[in-house]
Design an enzyme around this catalytic site. Structure first.
Site, PDB file in Angstrom:
ATOM      1  N   HIS A 137       0.867  -1.189   0.000  1.00 55.08           N
ATOM      2  CA  HIS A 137       0.000   0.000   0.000  1.00 55.08           C
ATOM      3  C   HIS A 137       0.899   1.233   0.000  1.00 55.08           C
ATOM      4  O   HIS A 137       1.948   1.261   0.640  1.00 55.08           O
ATOM      5  CB  HIS A 137      -0.888   0.003   1.251  1.00 55.08           C
ATOM      6  CG  HIS A 137      -1.423   1.355   1.600  1.00 55.08           C
ATOM      7  ND1 HIS A 137      -0.887   2.139   2.609  1.00 55.08           N
ATOM      8  CD2 HIS A 137      -2.440   2.085   1.079  1.00 55.08           C
ATOM      9  CE1 HIS A 137      -1.558   3.275   2.695  1.00 55.08           C
ATOM     10  NE2 HIS A 137      -2.498   3.271   1.769  1.00 55.08           N
ATOM     11  N   ARG A 141      -0.620  12.628  -0.123  1.00 55.41           N
ATOM     12  CA  ARG A 141      -1.740  13.543  -0.329  1.00 55.41           C
ATOM     13  C   ARG A 141      -1.443  14.910   0.274  1.00 55.41           C
ATOM     14  O   ARG A 141      -0.611  15.050   1.179  1.00 55.41           O
ATOM     15  CB  ARG A 141      -3.021  12.983   0.293  1.00 55.41           C
ATOM     16  CG  ARG A 141      -2.894  12.742   1.800  1.00 55.41           C
ATOM     17  CD  ARG A 141      -4.067  11.969   2.360  1.00 55.41           C
ATOM     18  NE  ARG A 141      -3.906  11.708   3.783  1.00 55.41           N
ATOM     19  CZ  ARG A 141      -3.231  10.671   4.273  1.00 55.41           C
ATOM     20  NH1 ARG A 141      -2.660   9.807   3.447  1.00 55.41           N
ATOM     21  NH2 ARG A 141      -3.106  10.494   5.581  1.00 55.41           N
TER      22      ARG A 141
END
Length: 301
Positions: A137, A141
Site C-alpha cells: 500500500h 496527499r
C-alpha cells in the site's frame, strides 16, 4: 497546520502538488505494466500480461458544479498482479457534519466556521498472484482548507508470507529517501506506521510496517512538499525488487490459503479502521475508487 501563504501562492502550490501526484501515478502505472510484460516465465507466465483499465471519476456538486475528480486505474488478472489499483484525485467541496466534527477534534483551525476543502493525492494497493510476493500500500496527499493545509501519506508492506530480507530491503529504501529530510524523521514515521496500521480487534499489525504521516505541516510548504515527493519516489525502488525476487517462487494450495486469509485481515482493517476510506465515503467520492483497495478474493478462517 495554519495556512500562512497568500491565496494566489496557495493556488499555485495546490496545482504543483496535484501535478506531482498525477506524474507519480503515471510513473507507477508504467512500471507495473512493464513488470507484467516482463514476467514471461514463472508460475503465472502462461497468463497474458494485464493492462490498467482507466476510468475518470468526476465529482459534481448538488447544483452540477465541477468539484474536480480523478482517475481510477485498476489492473486485474495479470501474470504478476491479481488486482492493483493506482488512483489519482484532486477534488474540492464542503465538508459534511461528520467530517467537520472529526477535523475539529484533530485541531484543524477554523473548520467549523468555513468547512470548504481541497484535497489531492495518489492511493495505491496491490494484491499479487503469487502468495510469496508481498501485497503493498502507498499513498501521498495534500489537504487544504481556507485556514490550514497539510500533507500525509506513506507506504507499508503487507506480505501474507513474510521474508526478513524483503522487510529489510523495504525499510532500508524508505529510510534512504526520508533521512535527508531531518534527523530522527524516519524512526518517527516508522513508529507512526506501526501504530496506525494496527488492527485493534485482532490484536496484531496489518503487515510488517513502513512509513506513515498525517497532518504534516512544519510551516515550510516547500520542505514539506519535498518530503512528500520523496516518500512517493521511494516506492518503486522499495517494491519492484521484491516482485522480481519472489514472483518465480512456486506456491502450494496451503500458500494460497494463507494469502486469502491474510487478505481477510487486510479488508477488515480498510473497512473498519482506515481514515482514508472513511473520509472518501463521507465526502461523496466515487465508491468504487474508494474501495479499490479491497482484494479480489479473500476468506476467513
Amino acid at each position: 497546520m495554519t495556512a500562512e501563504t497568500t491565496p494566489n501562492a496557495m493556488e499555485a502550490e495546490r496545482k504543483a502538488a496535484a501535478d506531482w501526484f498525477h506524474t507519480l501515478r503515471d510513473d507507477i502505472v508504467a512500471a507495473f505494466e512493464a513488470a507484467e510484460e516482463g514476467a514471461v516465465a514463472g508460475p503465472s507466465g502462461d497468463l497474458s500480461p494485464a493492462k490498467f483499465d482507466v476510468t475518470p471519476t468526476p465529482r459534481t456538486g448538488p447544483d452540477g458544479e465541477d468539484l474536480g475528480g480523478g482517475l481510477m486505474s485498476v489492473m486485474r488478472g495479470g501474470r504478476v498482479f491479481e488486482k492493483v489499483g493506482v488512483n489519482f484525485s484532486a477534488v474540492s467541496g464542503t465538508l459534511g457534519a461528520g467530517a467537520i466534527k472529526a477535523m475539529a477534534a484533530r485541531g484543524v483551525p477554523g473548520i467549523e466556521e468555513d468547512p470548504r476543502f481541497w484535497a489531492s493525492g495518489i492511493s495505491l494497493v496491490a494484491h499479487m498472484q503469487n502468495p510469496h510476493v508481498p501485497a503493498v500500500h502507498m499513498n501521498t496527499r495534500m489537504f487544504w482548507t481556507p485556514s490550514a493545509w497539510w500533507f500525509g501519506g506513506g507506504a507499508d508492506l503487507n506480505p501474507p508470507i513474510p521474508y526478513d530480507e524483503d522487510t529489510a530491503h523495504f525499510h532500508a529504501t524508505q529510510q534512504k529517501f526520508i533521512e535527508p529530510h531531518g534527523e530522527g524523521l524516519y524512526p518517527k514515521l516508522k513508529a507512526w506506521a506501526d501504530e496506525y496500521f494496527y488492527v485493534p480487534h485482532r490484536g496484531r499489525a496489518r503487515g510488517v510496517g513502513g512509513t506513515f504521516m498525517d497532518d504534516h505541516n512544519t510551516g515550510d510548504w516547500a520542505a514539506d512538499f519535498a518530503l512528500t515527493q520523496d516518500i512517493g519516489r521511494a516506492f518503486l525502488p522499495s517494491y519492484l525488487p521484491l516482485i522480481e525476487r519472489r514472483r518465480m517462487t512456486p506456491w502450494t494450495e496451503e500458500d494460497r490459503d494463507i494469502q486469502l486469509v491474510y487478505r481477510g485481515l487486510y479488508a477488515e482493517y480498510n473497512l473498519v479502521w482506515d481514515r482514508g476510506t472513511k473520509f472518501g465515503l463521507a465526502t461523496g467520492h466515487n465508491a468504487d475508487a474508494v474501495l479499490m483497495s479491497l482484494p479480489p478474493l479473500a476468506k476467513w478462517a
